[in-house]
Design a protein around this motif. Structure first.
Motif, mmCIF file in Angstrom:
data_model
loop_
_atom_site.group_PDB
_atom_site.id
_atom_site.type_symbol
_atom_site.label_atom_id
_atom_site.label_comp_id
_atom_site.label_asym_id
_atom_site.label_seq_id
_atom_site.Cartn_x
_atom_site.Cartn_y
_atom_site.Cartn_z
ATOM 1 N N GLN A 1 0.820 -1.017 -0.008
ATOM 2 C CA GLN A 1 -0.049 0.105 -0.188
ATOM 3 C C GLN A 1 0.927 1.092 -0.073
ATOM 4 O OE1 GLN A 1 -2.120 -1.621 3.195
ATOM 5 N NE2 GLN A 1 -3.836 -0.342 2.829
ATOM 6 N N LEU A 2 0.587 2.206 -1.059
ATOM 7 C CA LEU A 2 1.277 3.420 -0.920
ATOM 8 C C LEU A 2 0.409 4.705 -0.964
ATOM 9 C CD1 LEU A 2 3.590 2.535 -4.062
ATOM 10 C CD2 LEU A 2 4.236 2.277 -1.553
ATOM 11 N N PHE A 3 0.803 5.505 0.056
ATOM 12 C CA PHE A 3 0.033 6.766 0.042
ATOM 13 C C PHE A 3 0.840 7.970 -0.119
ATOM 14 C CE2 PHE A 3 -1.785 10.181 2.537
ATOM 15 C CZ PHE A 3 -3.043 10.348 2.046
ATOM 16 N N ASN A 4 0.685 8.962 -1.106
ATOM 17 C CA ASN A 4 1.525 10.081 -1.689
ATOM 18 C C ASN A 4 2.906 9.497 -1.701
ATOM 19 O OD1 ASN A 4 -0.606 11.686 -1.366
ATOM 20 N ND2 ASN A 4 -0.090 12.514 0.946
ATOM 21 N N TRP A 5 3.173 8.303 -2.440
ATOM 22 C CA TRP A 5 4.525 8.175 -2.787
ATOM 23 C C TRP A 5 4.657 8.312 -4.309
ATOM 24 C CZ3 TRP A 5 9.139 6.715 -0.733
ATOM 25 C CH2 TRP A 5 10.141 6.169 -1.548
ATOM 26 N N LYS A 6 5.377 9.445 -4.562
ATOM 27 C CA LYS A 6 5.536 9.982 -6.147
ATOM 28 C C LYS A 6 4.420 9.988 -6.893
ATOM 29 C CE LYS A 6 10.631 8.584 -5.662
ATOM 30 N NZ LYS A 6 11.561 8.046 -6.250
ATOM 31 N N THR B 1 10.356 16.361 -0.544
ATOM 32 C CA THR B 1 9.351 17.139 -1.870
ATOM 33 C C THR B 1 9.702 16.354 -3.220
ATOM 34 O OG1 THR B 1 11.430 18.524 -2.173
ATOM 35 C CG2 THR B 1 9.615 19.480 -0.458
ATOM 36 N N LYS B 2 10.861 15.615 -3.160
ATOM 37 C CA LYS B 2 10.786 14.953 -4.579
ATOM 38 C C LYS B 2 10.118 13.424 -4.477
ATOM 39 C CE LYS B 2 13.411 17.929 -6.440
ATOM 40 N NZ LYS B 2 14.960 17.885 -6.616
ATOM 41 N N ILE B 3 9.731 13.134 -3.259
ATOM 42 C CA ILE B 3 9.078 11.919 -3.091
ATOM 43 C C ILE B 3 7.511 12.157 -3.008
ATOM 44 C CG2 ILE B 3 8.808 10.089 -1.219
ATOM 45 C CD1 ILE B 3 11.619 10.572 -0.210
ATOM 46 N N ASP C 1 10.862 1.488 -6.756
ATOM 47 C CA ASP C 1 11.675 2.523 -5.913
ATOM 48 C C ASP C 1 10.960 2.443 -4.498
ATOM 49 O OD1 ASP C 1 13.890 4.045 -5.582
ATOM 50 O OD2 ASP C 1 12.489 5.669 -5.199
ATOM 51 N N ALA C 2 9.901 2.161 -4.281
ATOM 52 C CA ALA C 2 9.336 2.000 -2.788
ATOM 53 C C ALA C 2 9.955 0.994 -2.107
ATOM 54 C CB ALA C 2 7.818 1.910 -2.919
ATOM 55 N N LEU C 3 10.333 -0.081 -2.892
ATOM 56 C CA LEU C 3 10.737 -1.297 -2.231
ATOM 57 C C LEU C 3 12.299 -1.007 -2.156
ATOM 58 C CD1 LEU C 3 8.874 -4.045 -4.352
ATOM 59 C CD2 LEU C 3 8.575 -3.048 -1.987
ATOM 60 N N ARG C 4 12.656 -0.252 -2.956
ATOM 61 C CA ARG C 4 14.227 -0.180 -2.690
ATOM 62 C C ARG C 4 14.470 1.108 -1.673
ATOM 63 N NH1 ARG C 4 16.240 2.275 -8.488
ATOM 64 N NH2 ARG C 4 18.183 2.544 -7.228
ATOM 65 N N PHE C 5 13.731 1.587 -1.370
ATOM 66 C CA PHE C 5 13.624 2.529 -0.193
ATOM 67 C C PHE C 5 13.570 1.884 1.228
ATOM 68 C CE2 PHE C 5 11.023 5.265 2.958
ATOM 69 C CZ PHE C 5 11.851 6.384 2.869
ATOM 70 N N LEU C 6 12.820 0.896 1.188
ATOM 71 C CA LEU C 6 12.808 0.221 2.254
ATOM 72 C C LEU C 6 14.023 -0.558 2.610
ATOM 73 C CD1 LEU C 6 9.198 -1.340 2.221
ATOM 74 C CD2 LEU C 6 9.914 0.451 3.606
ATOM 75 N N ARG C 7 14.704 -1.036 1.590
ATOM 76 C CA ARG C 7 15.875 -1.602 1.815
ATOM 77 C C ARG C 7 16.904 -0.586 1.990
ATOM 78 N NH1 ARG C 7 20.537 -1.762 -1.489
ATOM 79 N NH2 ARG C 7 21.701 -3.716 -1.205
ATOM 80 N N LEU D 1 19.078 10.308 -0.355
ATOM 81 C CA LEU D 1 19.246 9.766 -1.650
ATOM 82 C C LEU D 1 18.271 10.094 -2.763
ATOM 83 C CD1 LEU D 1 20.501 6.235 -0.697
ATOM 84 C CD2 LEU D 1 21.834 8.042 -1.670
ATOM 85 N N ARG D 2 17.004 10.342 -2.192
ATOM 86 C CA ARG D 2 15.893 10.871 -3.306
ATOM 87 C C ARG D 2 15.707 12.217 -3.542
ATOM 88 N NH1 ARG D 2 16.006 5.934 -1.576
ATOM 89 N NH2 ARG D 2 15.272 4.107 -2.687
#
Length: 399
Positions: free
Chosen positions: A16-21, A75-77, A49-55, A70-71
């Motif tokens: 589940q993603l909320f306000n992710w990119k 504001t860029k996310i 990239d949401a999964l890479r973020f958790l990594r 890194l991102r």
């Protein structure tokens, strides 16, 4: 890294993603083999990239602040379609393939903090962990009375002293692997430039990494890869790992031509497609976690691309550990493979309120076409194309 048995058997069942990119509010189930399709700029790369973020949070020397930096900062996310609620949230369900009940649920929600003379950072609004074994949420932050602005800048996930009761989640995220081999980087992979990159998403340190494997393991991988190359690139034989007089590692193979013994070639002479294919095969053979592959069809012949889905499935079957492969693709040839099910393909669609995600099995228009005998490619690719794409040929190009 030695993984716990439960970690070895898990995949990402749901995200589940909320306000992710690109994604304002999405909730989708995943399978062991998952294909992500959509128009350009729909958010395929941003989804994985949401999964890479958790990594990046869970890895050694990582952490929440580092992952955000890194991102390019929050504001860029944050999704451009965000309205009153501007926090960003990611929730993942981890469990065994085919099991509807998750072993773990991890949720992280964060927002901007700082500004002025204070460094721009993010603070945790919510960090929760559910354990099926315990039958309850075993972490629910912020913990009243024991949290302040400073402690809320760091997740429990990244702290070994705090994640003892759910360290399987940390191990799982640490073993998410992203690969998008860029052939030129492989050819220059032992240059001074490559050694400065801690992360190797694009093959900068590919040969250097092979040099760290013990010979038995490396040779076993090369035997399997050579079996595939005999079929996919028949003019290349006996791919192997060698070091030159200076100790620099190389890929070397015999190129078959009119001379009886052929001639030896190294990675500098390999085609782009061959290098991408070798990197792709190594990723599938080597990693035991989640593998994120970005458009693996680039530079490959259509005949090879068509066979990749079944090859991935075969690797998944013969490995003793669970292995989830998530692939972004535009390839008609890949999606034409008859082994792909409608529940394995996620379709991304742009809307004014952000990108939506649905499985083909939940899109009646596409599913009906597949049920009628059309391939996934025939049914889904036209659906994802921009509605105005045919007008490109009608453009007036007078200068």
């Amino acid at each position: 890294m030695i993984l716990h048995k439960t970690t070895q058997q898990m995949i990402i069942q749901r995200i589940q993603l909320f306000n992710w990119k690109n994604f304002h509010d999405v909730d989708v189930n995943l399978t062991e083999r998952c294909f992500i399709i959509g128009a350009n700029a729909a958010g395929k790369s941003n989804f994985i990239d949401a999964l890479r973020f958790l990594r990046d949070i869970a890895k050694q020397s990582g952490g929440l602040q580092e992952a955000v930096d890194l991102r390019g900062g929050i504001t860029k996310i944050r999704c451009l379609a965000a309205r009153n609620k501007t926090n960003i949230s990611i929730e993942v369900h981890l469990g065994e393939p085919g099991d509807k009940s998750p072993v773990w649920i991890y949720k992280l929600s964060f927002a901007h903090t700082g500004g002025g003379i204070r460094k721009n950072q993010v603070k945790i609004l919510e960090e929760r962990v559910y354990s099926r074994e315990k039958g309850q949420w075993i972490l629910d932050r912020p913990i009243q009375g024991s949290e302040d602005e400073e402690t809320l800048k760091f997740t429990y996930l990244e702290q070994v002293t705090a994640n003892k009761n759910f360290r399987d989640i940390q191990y799982f995220f640490q073993n998410i692997e992203y690969l998008n081999i860029i052939p030129q980087f492989v050819r220059e992979s032992y240059s001074a430039i490559s050694s400065s990159h801690k992360e190797d998403y694009y093959g900068r340190n590919f040969l250097e990494k092979l040099a760290t494997y013990n010979e038995t393991k490396r040779n076993a991988y090369f035997r399997k890869i050579n079996e595939f190359l005999k079929l996919a690139v028949p003019q290349l034989e006996e791919l192997k790992f060698v070091k030159d007089k200076m100790g620099v590692p190389h890929l070397e193979a015999r190129y078959v031509h009119w001379r009886a013994m052929g001639s030896k070639q190294q990675e500098a002479q390999f085609s782009d497609g061959t290098l991408r294919l070798i990197g792709f095969l190594f990723a599938l053979l080597d990693f035991n976690g989640v593998i994120l592959l970005e458009e693996p069809e680039i530079n490959l012949h259509a005949g090879i691309i068509t066979q990749l889905p079944e090859f991935i499935s075969r690797i998944q079957r013969i490995k003793k550990l669970s292995r989830q492969v998530i692939i972004t693709t535009h390839s008609y040839d890949m999606l034409a493979n008859s082994s792909i099910g409608t529940d394995e393909v996620l379709v991304l669609h742009n809307t004014p309120e952000g990108t939506t995600i649905k499985r083909i099995s939940d899109i009646q228009e596409i599913k009906a076409a597949v049920d009628a005998g059309f391939t996934i490619a025939e049914a889904a690719i036209p659906f994802t194309a921009p509605k105005t794409v045919k007008e490109m040929s009608q453009l007036k190009l007078d200068i």
